[in-house]
Design a protein around this motif. Structure first.
Motif: not given
Length: 426
Positions: A269-273, A297-302, A344-352
């Motif tokens: 979390e500190d590194e993300i901030k 990698a936690p891409i949605r979270q990033l 809980t970690d929403e999938k990334l769509t093709t458009n995204e």
């Protein structure tokens, strides 16, 4: 006199994350290499300009590869049953030794550039080896090709084979030499500061590179939090720093909107901030992360935390340079992350992911990766007629089909900064 022309066809681009702009049988007006507008009906003031009509073909932005290693091109597909550190020592470092040989370097680089051209990568960020002369050669060859790139001489002064271990001061001086020679030499090909990663760079070297980056206003690329053993090693090497990212930050290598960190699989979390506060880009490289058993990698979270993300092939830990392959793997690992998070970690769509492959990574180059007004015109013309078993697909469905089952043969034209780029004639 200004150079104004039109490009007509089925236009698809992504101005924001997850959103597509689609215009059937529309026209893009390009003025001195810059998009001046996208129109369904051409304004009367443009009635006399030259328009290239691509008929029913798709017109999409060029693909951006934010992370790849040029000297690893011959190693693609080799040793991918190992983890990061053993893989580096057995395969990567021995290959990179060879780039003291300028003739060998030239042979490999020409093959690499032709492959990038074929696959529709119009801009990329590249790690070279430690070798100054081969780095200059790569900059020159890229400029000759018409493709755009940031290219960096890798810096290493510890924890690597002796033949690749640089003297710290000499590494800095050679970096400065390349920057002073190439900073303003070419319009589309530029140098970038490239410490390999913290384990192979003393803090003296990192700090020196940070000073150079800030003095000459040069962007930075490196690796961050790719592998558990790597992170443990960084903690051992630098126990006085808060975390892995903190080492780079204290060396002044996190430059606002001008630094890329590849992977970021295991950031806390500190590194993300910190990444958010310093506007550091993340290069998501799912294929290499799978091959080297590094993780997802936690891409949605990033992205939800406001971090800018693009895609990277990361050859040769990645086994393909084709960015649609990176899109597909990104979707698949996102699906797995979603499953393991109980939804809980929403999938990334093709458009995204299409956005990440174009404008998301393109932001690192400026106004690149979209057909919005004021953007450099980088584009691919896609003939997907051989994919259309069903002839009633929407343009969005045709884009999906190209991404998932198309290949480089469907790419019939490439534009970079408004100019058609033909196959490099080396």
């Amino acid at each position: 006199m200004k150079n104004i022309y039109g490009i007509k066809g089925n236009i698809i681009f992504s101005p924001s994350f997850g959103k597509l702009e689609i215009l059937s049988n529309g026209t893009i007006i390009v003025e001195d290499g810059i998009v001046n507008g996208v129109y369904k009906e051409l304004p009367i003031k443009y009635k006399d300009i030259s328009v290239t009509d691509y008929k029913n073909k798709l017109i999409i932005p060029g693909f951006i590869d934010l992370h790849l290693h040029a000297p690893q091109f011959p190693n693609m597909g080799i040793g991918l049953d190992k983890e990061l550190m053993p893989w580096l020592n057995k395969y990567t470092f021995p290959e990179e030794e060879k780039y003291s040989d300028i003739k060998y370097s030239e042979k490999i680089y020409k093959l690499l550039i032709k492959e990038l051209w074929k696959l529709g990568t119009t801009r990329c960020c590249i790690f070279n080896s430690i070798h100054k002369e081969s780095t200059k050669l790569l900059l020159d060859l890229f400029n000759k090709s018409g493709l755009a790139a940031y290219i960096g001489k890798v810096n290493m002064d510890r924890e690597c084979p002796d033949i690749l271990k640089e003297d710290t001061n000499n590494s800095l001086l050679e970096t400065i030499e390349i920057i002073e020679e190439y900073k303003n030499k070419y319009a589309l090909v530029k140098p970038i500061i490239t410490p390999r990663f913290v384990p192979s760079c003393s803090f003296q070297l990192l700090e020196g590179l940070g000073n150079i980056a800030n003095k000459y206003d040069i962007p930075v690329q490196s690796h961050l939090c790719e592998n558990l053993d790597e992170i443990t090693f960084v903690k051992k090497l630098h126990p006085n720093f808060k975390n892995y990212a903190d080492v780079y930050d204290n060396a002044k290598l996190f430059r606002t909107n001008k630094s890329i960190m590849a992977h970021c699989i295991l950031v806390n979390e500190d590194e993300i901030k910190l990444l958010k506060n310093k506007n550091v880009f993340v290069a998501h490289c799912p294929i290499s992360n799978l091959n080297l058993s590094s993780g997802i990698a936690p891409i949605r979270q990033l992205i939800n935390n406001g971090i800018q993300v693009g895609l990277g092939s990361d050859i040769s830990a990645g086994h393909t340079l084709y960015i649609p392959d990176v899109i597909k793997y990104s979707a698949q690992v996102s699906n797995l992350r979603w499953l393991n998070s109980n939804g809980t970690d929403e999938k990334l769509t093709t458009n995204e992911l299409f956005y990440l492959a174009t404008k998301g990574g393109g932001k690192f180059f400026g106004n690149v990766g979209s057909f919005e007004k004021g953007y450099e015109f980088d584009a691919l013309i896609i003939d997907d007629s051989d994919l259309l078993i069903k002839n009633n697909l929407t343009l969005e469905e045709r884009l999906q089909k190209f991404i998932y089952i198309g290949n480089s043969n469907n790419i019939i034209e490439r534009y970079v900064a408004g100019k058609i780029v033909n196959e490099p004639n080396f």
